[in-house]
Design a protein around this motif. Structure first.
Motif, PDB file in Angstrom:
ATOM      1  N   GLU A   9      57.285 -43.762 -15.911  1.00  0.00           N
ATOM      2  CA  GLU A   9      56.883 -44.882 -16.747  1.00  0.00           C
ATOM      3  C   GLU A   9      57.325 -44.628 -18.182  1.00  0.00           C
ATOM      4  O   GLU A   9      57.257 -43.502 -18.665  1.00  0.00           O
ATOM      5  CB  GLU A   9      55.365 -45.073 -16.715  1.00  0.00           C
ATOM      6  CG  GLU A   9      54.837 -45.500 -15.377  1.00  0.00           C
ATOM      7  CD  GLU A   9      53.366 -45.855 -15.419  1.00  0.00           C
ATOM      8  OE1 GLU A   9      52.847 -46.148 -16.515  1.00  0.00           O
ATOM      9  OE2 GLU A   9      52.737 -45.842 -14.350  1.00  0.00           O
ATOM     10  N   SER A  10      57.782 -45.684 -18.839  1.00  0.00           N
ATOM     11  CA  SER A  10      58.120 -45.646 -20.254  1.00  0.00           C
ATOM     12  C   SER A  10      57.144 -46.534 -20.997  1.00  0.00           C
ATOM     13  O   SER A  10      56.952 -47.687 -20.617  1.00  0.00           O
ATOM     14  CB  SER A  10      59.538 -46.167 -20.495  1.00  0.00           C
ATOM     15  OG  SER A  10      60.454 -45.150 -20.417  1.00  0.00           O
ATOM     16  N   TRP A  11      56.527 -45.977 -22.025  1.00  0.00           N
ATOM     17  CA  TRP A  11      55.572 -46.731 -22.823  1.00  0.00           C
ATOM     18  C   TRP A  11      56.117 -46.885 -24.232  1.00  0.00           C
ATOM     19  O   TRP A  11      56.247 -45.899 -24.962  1.00  0.00           O
ATOM     20  CB  TRP A  11      54.237 -45.997 -22.857  1.00  0.00           C
ATOM     21  CG  TRP A  11      53.422 -46.178 -21.633  1.00  0.00           C
ATOM     22  CD1 TRP A  11      53.712 -45.735 -20.378  1.00  0.00           C
ATOM     23  CD2 TRP A  11      52.187 -46.877 -21.544  1.00  0.00           C
ATOM     24  NE1 TRP A  11      52.721 -46.101 -19.514  1.00  0.00           N
ATOM     25  CE2 TRP A  11      51.765 -46.795 -20.201  1.00  0.00           C
ATOM     26  CE3 TRP A  11      51.385 -47.534 -22.453  1.00  0.00           C
ATOM     27  CZ2 TRP A  11      50.579 -47.372 -19.763  1.00  0.00           C
ATOM     28  CZ3 TRP A  11      50.207 -48.095 -22.012  1.00  0.00           C
ATOM     29  CH2 TRP A  11      49.822 -48.016 -20.688  1.00  0.00           C
ATOM     30  N   LEU A  27      55.959 -38.956 -16.453  1.00  0.00           N
ATOM     31  CA  LEU A  27      55.993 -38.835 -15.006  1.00  0.00           C
ATOM     32  C   LEU A  27      54.535 -38.890 -14.568  1.00  0.00           C
ATOM     33  O   LEU A  27      53.706 -38.109 -15.045  1.00  0.00           O
ATOM     34  CB  LEU A  27      56.635 -37.518 -14.571  1.00  0.00           C
ATOM     35  CG  LEU A  27      56.625 -37.237 -13.085  1.00  0.00           C
ATOM     36  CD1 LEU A  27      57.536 -38.228 -12.362  1.00  0.00           C
ATOM     37  CD2 LEU A  27      57.062 -35.828 -12.804  1.00  0.00           C
ATOM     38  N   VAL A  28      54.207 -39.843 -13.713  1.00  0.00           N
ATOM     39  CA  VAL A  28      52.818 -40.031 -13.270  1.00  0.00           C
ATOM     40  C   VAL A  28      52.731 -39.635 -11.805  1.00  0.00           C
ATOM     41  O   VAL A  28      53.439 -40.187 -10.962  1.00  0.00           O
ATOM     42  CB  VAL A  28      52.365 -41.497 -13.455  1.00  0.00           C
ATOM     43  CG1 VAL A  28      50.897 -41.627 -13.097  1.00  0.00           C
ATOM     44  CG2 VAL A  28      52.625 -41.970 -14.866  1.00  0.00           C
ATOM     45  N   TRP A  42      49.200 -37.353 -15.623  1.00  0.00           N
ATOM     46  CA  TRP A  42      50.265 -37.785 -16.528  1.00  0.00           C
ATOM     47  C   TRP A  42      50.985 -36.564 -17.065  1.00  0.00           C
ATOM     48  O   TRP A  42      50.346 -35.622 -17.562  1.00  0.00           O
ATOM     49  CB  TRP A  42      49.686 -38.601 -17.679  1.00  0.00           C
ATOM     50  CG  TRP A  42      49.157 -39.921 -17.239  1.00  0.00           C
ATOM     51  CD1 TRP A  42      47.965 -40.169 -16.617  1.00  0.00           C
ATOM     52  CD2 TRP A  42      49.812 -41.179 -17.376  1.00  0.00           C
ATOM     53  NE1 TRP A  42      47.846 -41.510 -16.358  1.00  0.00           N
ATOM     54  CE2 TRP A  42      48.956 -42.151 -16.819  1.00  0.00           C
ATOM     55  CE3 TRP A  42      51.024 -41.574 -17.918  1.00  0.00           C
ATOM     56  CZ2 TRP A  42      49.287 -43.500 -16.793  1.00  0.00           C
ATOM     57  CZ3 TRP A  42      51.352 -42.922 -17.893  1.00  0.00           C
ATOM     58  CH2 TRP A  42      50.494 -43.870 -17.335  1.00  0.00           C
ATOM     59  N   LEU A  43      52.318 -36.562 -16.970  1.00  0.00           N
ATOM     60  CA  LEU A  43      53.142 -35.461 -17.460  1.00  0.00           C
ATOM     61  C   LEU A  43      54.160 -35.998 -18.465  1.00  0.00           C
ATOM     62  O   LEU A  43      54.757 -37.054 -18.247  1.00  0.00           O
ATOM     63  CB  LEU A  43      53.883 -34.784 -16.304  1.00  0.00           C
ATOM     64  CG  LEU A  43      53.006 -34.195 -15.204  1.00  0.00           C
ATOM     65  CD1 LEU A  43      53.819 -33.934 -13.960  1.00  0.00           C
ATOM     66  CD2 LEU A  43      52.369 -32.925 -15.698  1.00  0.00           C
ATOM     67  N   SER A  44      54.347 -35.257 -19.534  1.00  0.00           N
ATOM     68  CA  SER A  44      55.378 -35.572 -20.522  1.00  0.00           C
ATOM     69  C   SER A  44      56.157 -34.292 -20.768  1.00  0.00           C
ATOM     70  O   SER A  44      55.577 -33.283 -21.182  1.00  0.00           O
ATOM     71  CB  SER A  44      54.754 -36.065 -21.825  1.00  0.00           C
ATOM     72  OG  SER A  44      55.751 -36.329 -22.777  1.00  0.00           O
ATOM     73  N   ALA A  45      57.440 -34.318 -20.481  1.00  0.00           N
ATOM     74  CA  ALA A  45      58.306 -33.141 -20.602  1.00  0.00           C
ATOM     75  C   ALA A  45      57.767 -31.982 -19.759  1.00  0.00           C
ATOM     76  O   ALA A  45      57.815 -30.827 -20.180  1.00  0.00           O
ATOM     77  CB  ALA A  45      58.477 -32.732 -22.062  1.00  0.00           C
TER      78      ALA A  45
END
Length: 144
Positions: A9-11, A27-28, A42-45
């Motif tokens: 997902e892009s927010w 990345l969910v 929820w993951l970011s990098a």
């Protein structure tokens, strides 16, 4: 954890203070445990983070008053993302090889406190301190 799937997902966000616009990619992981409970991770990098609606801060000015756009909004409005990425508010220390002390790559920028709040708190404190000083130090001796 038994069942699960992942989605990307892009927010897109806009800071309501400095009007900076940026997009965060996540990345969910949607998983269901043995009891039937559904969980989103929820993951970011590659790092577990809070969901985007929970406590995001502007990378340009550090403000927490943000708004988000619908998915793929920025791809339909490229004029909003014309500004380059801002310099980060603070940088992590760089540790040189050996036992040398870490050095900062850039100084930490502090967000100034609101002036109205400082005035609202400072004026009564100064008035009280001035009155007490006058009452105990400058007032004539017989008037205590």
């Amino acid at each position: 954890m038994r069942d699960g799937f992942e989605s990307r997902e892009s927010w897109p966000f806009e800071c309501l203070r400095c009007l900076y616009v940026w997009e965060e990619d996540y990345l969910v992981r949607h998983v269901t445990d043995d009891h039937g409970n559904e969980v989103e991770v929820w993951l970011s990098a590659g790092v577990t983070v809070q969901p985007p609606w929970s406590g995001m801060a502007c990378p340009a000015c550090g403000a927490y008053r943000l708004t988000s756009f619908p998915a793929h909004y920025l791809s339909r409005h490229p004029e909003l993302t014309a500004a380059p990425d801002p310099a980060p508010l603070a940088r992590a220390p760089v540790v040189p090889a050996g036992d040398a002390e870490p050095s900062m790559t850039a100084p930490v920028v502090r967000v100034p406190l609101p002036r109205r709040m400082l005035i609202a708190l400072g004026v009564p404190v100064i008035a009280f301190a001035g009155y007490e000083f006058y009452r105990y130090v400058l007032a004539p001796v017989g008037h205590h």
